[in-house]
Design a protein around this motif. Structure first.
Motif, short mmCIF file in Angstrom:
data_model
loop_
_atom_site.label_atom_id
_atom_site.label_comp_id
_atom_site.label_asym_id
_atom_site.label_seq_id
_atom_site.Cartn_x
_atom_site.Cartn_y
_atom_site.Cartn_z
N VAL A 150 3.09 0.52 4.28
CA VAL A 150 3.11 1.02 5.53
C VAL A 150 2.94 2.29 5.91
N ILE A 151 4.39 3.68 4.79
CA ILE A 151 4.10 4.86 4.60
C ILE A 151 2.56 4.92 4.04
N HIS A 152 2.50 4.44 2.73
CA HIS A 152 0.89 5.04 2.38
C HIS A 152 -0.31 4.12 2.52
N ARG A 153 -0.22 3.20 3.79
CA ARG A 153 -1.73 2.44 4.12
C ARG A 153 -2.62 3.39 3.58
N GLU A 154 -2.62 4.96 4.02
CA GLU A 154 -3.61 4.89 4.61
C GLU A 154 -4.53 5.51 2.70
N LYS A 155 -4.09 5.77 2.41
CA LYS A 155 -4.31 5.80 0.61
C LYS A 155 -4.25 4.49 -0.64
N LEU A 156 -3.60 3.53 0.30
CA LEU A 156 -3.93 1.87 -0.40
C LEU A 156 -5.20 1.26 -0.65
N THR A 157 -5.23 1.67 -1.83
CA THR A 157 -6.72 0.22 -1.49
C THR A 157 -6.70 -1.34 -1.60
N TRP A 158 -8.06 -1.48 -1.22
CA TRP A 158 -8.10 -3.59 -0.81
C TRP A 158 -6.87 -4.08 -1.86
N LEU A 159 -6.92 -3.43 -2.76
CA LEU A 159 -6.25 -4.26 -4.43
C LEU A 159 -4.84 -3.69 -4.70
N GLY A 160 -4.53 -2.69 -4.65
CA GLY A 160 -3.37 -1.84 -4.15
C GLY A 160 -2.17 -2.90 -2.69
N ILE A 161 -2.82 -3.34 -1.89
CA ILE A 161 -2.71 -4.24 -0.95
C ILE A 161 -1.75 -5.29 -1.52
N ALA A 162 -3.40 -6.27 -1.78
CA ALA A 162 -3.14 -7.42 -2.80
C ALA A 162 -2.21 -7.66 -3.49
N TYR A 163 -2.39 -6.67 -4.53
CA TYR A 163 -0.82 -6.47 -5.65
C TYR A 163 -0.14 -6.51 -5.11
N PHE A 164 0.25 -5.90 -3.93
CA PHE A 164 1.55 -5.35 -3.62
C PHE A 164 2.36 -6.51 -2.45
N VAL A 165 0.96 -6.98 -1.62
CA VAL A 165 1.36 -8.26 -0.84
C VAL A 165 2.08 -9.78 -1.45
#
Length: 131
Positions: A89-104
């Motif tokens: 949530v804190i870094h949501r604007e920096k995260l890419t779709w790949l970053g979101i997919a990895y962490f989720v």
């Protein structure tokens, strides 16, 4: 098939080592592809290494009472999932779709492990959670 509390500690420890390795060797190295700041990734990897040390140490050194150690790492894993969600949530604007997919994906895998740990911890005490 059922897995023992001791073997769940082994699985947890190996999984935490894999997480730390992926975080430092992939996610941090390719920060632009994932979007999570390197400093944050390194903190998460140090936490994962601590969890690995606890789980593997419990697996190797404990003679009995594996469910107690499993209960402790269960709560630590839940805290890790909450912390990772907060960081998303804190870094949501920096995260890419790949970053979101990895962490989720990581959160989902850890929660599956937590569920198995919870089942094992409550199995021997009449279905009540270990406290």
């Amino acid at each position: 098939m059922t897995i023992s509390a001791k073997n769940l500690l082994l699985l947890d420890g190996v999984g935490a080592l894999m997480t730390a390795t992926l975080l430092t060797q992939v996610v941090a190295r390719y920060e632009p592809l994932f979007g999570m700041p390197k400093a944050t990734v390194y903190v998460l990897s140090v936490v994962a290494l601590g969890f690995a040390a606890f789980s593997l140490g419990s697996y190797l050194l404990a003679k009995r009472g594996f469910s107690r150690y499993l209960g402790m790492i269960l709560f630590a894993n839940l805290a890790y999932c909450v912390a990772t969600t907060v960081l998303l949530v804190i870094h949501r604007e920096k995260l890419t779709w790949l970053g979101i997919a990895y962490f989720v994906g990581e959160i989902i895998l850890v929660l599956v492990l937590v569920y198995q740990e919870y089942k094992k911890v409550t199995q021997g005490i009449g279905g009540k959670p270990f406290v």
